[in-house]
Design a protein around this motif. Structure first.
Motif, PDB file in Angstrom:
ATOM      1  N   THR A 169       0.838  -1.201   0.000  1.00 54.90           N
ATOM      2  CA  THR A 169       0.000   0.000   0.000  1.00 54.90           C
ATOM      3  C   THR A 169       0.870   1.246   0.000  1.00 54.90           C
ATOM      4  OG1 THR A 169      -1.823  -1.086   1.150  1.00 54.90           O
ATOM      5  CG2 THR A 169      -1.732   1.312   1.285  1.00 54.90           C
ATOM      6  N   THR A 170       0.519   2.201  -0.836  1.00 53.42           N
ATOM      7  CA  THR A 170       1.149   3.517  -0.822  1.00 53.42           C
ATOM      8  C   THR A 170       0.125   4.527  -0.326  1.00 53.42           C
ATOM      9  OG1 THR A 170       2.674   3.069  -2.652  1.00 53.42           O
ATOM     10  CG2 THR A 170       2.138   5.377  -2.221  1.00 53.42           C
ATOM     11  N   VAL A 171       0.463   5.244   0.745  1.00 50.56           N
ATOM     12  CA  VAL A 171      -0.410   6.304   1.220  1.00 50.56           C
ATOM     13  C   VAL A 171       0.110   7.619   0.660  1.00 50.56           C
ATOM     14  CG1 VAL A 171       0.843   6.777   3.368  1.00 50.56           C
ATOM     15  CG2 VAL A 171      -1.597   7.284   3.221  1.00 50.56           C
ATOM     16  N   LEU A 172      -0.801   8.472   0.188  1.00 52.57           N
ATOM     17  CA  LEU A 172      -0.401   9.710  -0.488  1.00 52.57           C
ATOM     18  C   LEU A 172      -1.194  10.881   0.061  1.00 52.57           C
ATOM     19  CD1 LEU A 172       0.336  10.140  -4.227  1.00 52.57           C
ATOM     20  CD2 LEU A 172      -1.247  11.728  -3.144  1.00 52.57           C
ATOM     21  N   CYS A 173      -0.491  11.996   0.269  1.00 57.77           N
ATOM     22  CA  CYS A 173      -1.115  13.199   0.816  1.00 57.77           C
ATOM     23  C   CYS A 173      -0.268  14.398   0.428  1.00 57.77           C
ATOM     24  CB  CYS A 173      -1.252  13.067   2.337  1.00 57.77           C
ATOM     25  SG  CYS A 173      -2.267  14.350   3.110  1.00 57.77           S
ATOM     26  N   ALA A 174      -0.704  15.604   0.823  1.00 56.85           N
ATOM     27  CA  ALA A 174       0.062  16.782   0.421  1.00 56.85           C
ATOM     28  C   ALA A 174      -0.015  17.958   1.383  1.00 56.85           C
ATOM     29  CB  ALA A 174      -0.369  17.247  -0.970  1.00 56.85           C
ATOM     30  N   ALA A 175      -1.174  18.312   1.900  1.00 52.38           N
ATOM     31  CA  ALA A 175      -1.268  19.593   2.591  1.00 52.38           C
ATOM     32  C   ALA A 175      -2.282  19.529   3.716  1.00 52.38           C
ATOM     33  CB  ALA A 175      -1.654  20.700   1.598  1.00 52.38           C
ATOM     34  N   GLY A 176      -2.219  20.525   4.598  1.00 52.01           N
ATOM     35  CA  GLY A 176      -3.129  20.589   5.731  1.00 52.01           C
ATOM     36  C   GLY A 176      -2.529  19.921   6.958  1.00 52.01           C
TER      37      GLY A 176
ATOM     38  N   TYR B 142       5.379  17.584   0.278  1.00 50.24           N
ATOM     39  CA  TYR B 142       5.387  18.586   1.345  1.00 50.24           C
ATOM     40  C   TYR B 142       6.480  19.632   1.152  1.00 50.24           C
ATOM     41  CZ  TYR B 142       3.595  20.178   5.803  1.00 50.24           C
ATOM     42  OH  TYR B 142       2.977  20.906   6.781  1.00 50.24           O
ATOM     43  N   GLY B 143       7.231  19.511   0.061  1.00 46.60           N
ATOM     44  CA  GLY B 143       8.201  20.561  -0.220  1.00 46.60           C
ATOM     45  C   GLY B 143       7.506  21.866  -0.552  1.00 46.60           C
ATOM     46  N   PHE B 144       6.402  21.771  -1.305  1.00 46.10           N
ATOM     47  CA  PHE B 144       5.615  22.947  -1.683  1.00 46.10           C
ATOM     48  C   PHE B 144       4.304  22.986  -0.930  1.00 46.10           C
ATOM     49  CE2 PHE B 144       4.431  25.803  -5.477  1.00 46.10           C
ATOM     50  CZ  PHE B 144       5.366  26.769  -5.120  1.00 46.10           C
ATOM     51  N   SER B 145       3.967  21.884  -0.260  1.00 47.05           N
ATOM     52  CA  SER B 145       2.712  21.752   0.487  1.00 47.05           C
ATOM     53  C   SER B 145       1.542  22.271  -0.338  1.00 47.05           C
ATOM     54  CB  SER B 145       2.796  22.513   1.819  1.00 47.05           C
ATOM     55  OG  SER B 145       1.647  22.290   2.607  1.00 47.05           O
ATOM     56  N   CYS B 146       1.361  21.672  -1.491  1.00 48.95           N
ATOM     57  CA  CYS B 146       0.421  22.188  -2.476  1.00 48.95           C
ATOM     58  C   CYS B 146      -0.952  21.546  -2.325  1.00 48.95           C
ATOM     59  CB  CYS B 146       0.959  21.948  -3.880  1.00 48.95           C
ATOM     60  SG  CYS B 146      -0.069  22.656  -5.164  1.00 48.95           S
TER      61      CYS B 146
END
Length: 626
Positions: A422-429, A451-455
């Motif tokens: 399983t790959t979990v993927l997220c970005a911001a918040g 999370y480098g740009f937290s887009c």
């Protein structure tokens, strides 16, 4: 390519093609080696056509559609995020191209170019541009600069591209394509490339050398460490008493995960990970202490606070990793920057070891043969890890609460559909912080965070790209209602392409993370949660119905138990599945974490802000400046 168009030239055979056709034929013959097998280095082209590219690059891509697949998206930024995630999931060994029309289509991709640039991810942008001959000026969607006739909207790409070129003559593409490939494949310069294609020039023909379309295989360059830098690093490690390894994304891109674990074991050094570096080591490993810094585990931060030597491997040491440079409190602290980029290797007076991460770790280990850190360090790491694991288990435990925390939702997902496949993927918040601490990453690439740009808005499109790269893996996208509302259209694309995603929408009715930050800096609840924003009527957003309208299977659950059951049941679903759950916007995991430098106003009419500023000044005193 059509052989009847071949002709002799003093320099060799040529073939007459339009500039856009030359681009398409060039891209399809660029190859690489993955797991011992030769494969195309471009995984495809994302395209949204408009007047600026449909007759040029659009017609050219049609010609090569059997060798180079073109994918249609619903949003230019979304398709670019998918391309970025594809490259990231492939550890930068393969990547994609994105083409749009001029004007708003191109500008929609600029945000994604920023994501790629910050995260050092290869993606080729091919936006259409104005007419080079200027005959129809101003053409539809053209930006007119009153003082500079050479400016177009695509100049916005310059600051977020590793290499930028505007093609105003068809022969210019010959050198531009070669330079683009060098940047896209170079481990140091790696990042986004923009070739801005003037729309009239796309359709112009030229006698291109046939050699331009010869198959080329690109392999990974692995620079070895400098002898003097290596000797210095070895001496520093041998002199240390409490070293710690900070592993970044460079470990994954170098495919050095085995070497990292072997180095840690051989020399008894604990490993902590940045956001990009999480999954670089199996978190069940005794020396793996998990995330470090602002969103760090208590175990990782306890070791980092006392360390006298940071061995930073493949990390750019940004503020979240270093606790805004206030995390490392040992007055005797030294740092080694093992990085392929000297720019990163020397940050904060680090002793540079400029090299490929894999080769650098191997060289260091050979030079340290027989040396091991004091046993007390591993013992302290084990004790701190035990404390953290107990705290994490409490945070992720099941609950009957009407509004569970993000951590409790993460726990449900991990228990039900987590695992090595399983790959979990997220970005911001707020989710990135909780996932960084809590998600049990056990295999390289099982944790995918932008999370480098937290887009905001990367999540669903990114999930699509990650699934395209690794179709054999279960891709779980965790996204807040705020990010979902910003960009969700590639959910429909995932259904159209038959690429199943599992999307968990955590609805806390606003921007919960920033609301907590606002409160933490003394601010009033204002303009973040929907209830605290100006409104005549509170919005009632039906995420389940919306997801269903785009072709997904969707369910709204009322509890953690219902979520776990729905996730278990979803294994039989044949397409993208969406799970909506209401969550509490205020609860966050108390254990772990570190101060983050967010400037607080020096003066305010609010006593809460004034108190927060006093605490801010006190915390800044711990920062290492320079």
């Amino acid at each position: 390519m059509r052989k009847e168009r071949l002709r002799e030239d003093p320099m060799g055979k040529t073939i007459r093609l339009t500039m856009a056709q030359a681009v398409a034929h060039f891209l399809k013959v660029q190859m690489t080696i993955v797991d011992g097998k030769k494969v195309p280095i471009f995984g495809g082209v994302w395209a949204i056509f408009g007047h600026g590219n449909v007759a040029g690059i659009g017609e050219a891509l049609y010609q090569v559609r059997e060798e180079l697949t073109t994918y249609r998206a619903h949003n230019e930024q979304g398709m670019a995020h998918a391309a970025i995630a594809y490259a990231k999931a492939n550890f930068r060994t393969r990547f994609m191209a994105c083409t749009s029309s001029i004007g708003p289509g191109a500008l929609n991709m600029v945000t994604a170019a920023g994501v790629a640039h910050v995260n050092r991810i290869p993606v080729l942008f091919l936006p259409g541009d104005v007419f080079a001959n200027r005959a129809p000026d101003p053409v539809l969607q053209q930006i007119e600069d009153f003082g500079d006739g050479t400016v177009s909207a695509n100049d916005a790409f310059r600051s977020v591209s590793r290499y930028f070129d505007r093609i105003t003559r068809p022969e210019q593409i010959i050198t531009a394509l070669k330079r683009a490939m060098q940047v896209l494949t170079d481990p140091l310069d790696c990042g986004p490339v923009t070739l801005s294609l003037c729309q009239d020039v796309q359709a112009e023909a030229y006698d291109y050398p046939e050699s331009l379309f010869a198959e080329k295989v690109w392999t990974t360059r692995r620079p070895q460490p400098d002898a003097d830098e290596l000797a210095n690093a070895i001496a520093l490690i041998k002199a240390s008493q409490k070293p710690v390894i900070v592993a970044g994304g460079g470990v994954l891109y170098s495919q050095a995960t085995k070497e990292l674990a072997a180095f840690a074991e051989a020399h008894g050094i604990p490993v902590v990970v940045s956001q990009a570096g999480k999954s670089a080591i199996n978190e069940t490993h005794p020396l793996a202490l998990g995330s470090v810094g602002v969103t760090g585990t208590s175990a990782a931060n306890a070791i980092a606070e006392e360390t006298d030597l940071v061995i930073a491997v493949g990390t750019r040491c940004q503020d979240f990793t270093t606790g805004s440079w206030a995390l490392f409190k040992n007055d005797s602290l030294k740092m080694i920057g093992l990085n392929i980029a000297a720019y990163d290797a020397v940050k904060h007076d680090s002793h540079p070891l400029v090299a490929d991460a894999r080769e650098g770790l191997k060289a260091l280990s050979a030079g340290l043969s027989g040396w091991k850190a004091p046993a007390a360090l591993a013992e302290k790491a084990a004790a701190e890890k035990k404390i953290w694991m107990e705290a994490a288990a409490r945070a992720m435990a099941t609950t009957n609460a009407a509004l569970p925390s993000d951590a409790q939702v993460i726990g449900a997902v991990a228990r039900t559909i987590g695992g090595e496949n399983t790959t979990v993927l997220c970005a911001a918040g707020g989710l990135p912080g909780e996932l960084h601490k809590l998600w049990p990453a056990t295999a390289p690439g099982s944790y995918h965070m932008e999370y480098g740009f937290s887009c905001m808005g990367y999540e669903i499109a990114g999930g699509l790209g990650a699934k395209m790269a690794r179709p054999e893996r279960d891709v779980v996208v965790m996204v807040g209602d705020g990010s979902y509302m910003m960009m969700n259209s590639e959910l429909a694309t995932s259904v159209m392409l038959g690429l199943k995603l599992n999307i968990i929408v955590l609805d806390n009715r606003g921007y919960g993370c920033i609301n907590r930050l606002q409160m933490g800096t003394g601010g009033a609840n204002f303009n973040n949660l929907l209830k605290d924003s100006y409104h005549e009527v509170m919005p009632e957003i039906d995420f389940r119905a919306h997801a269903e309208s785009m072709g997904a299977i969707a369910v709204k659950v009322a509890s953690i138990a219902e979520l776990e059951q729905a996730l278990a049941d979803s294994r039989k679903n044949d397409r993208t599945s969406v799970f909506v759950i209401d969550t509490d916007p205020l609860i966050t995991t108390e254990a772990g974490g570190h101060w983050w430098d967010v400037a607080v106003p020096e003066v305010s009419s609010r006593s809460e802000v004034n108190r927060a500023h006093e605490a801010y000044v006190k915390a800044r005193a711990a920062q290492r400046v320079g």
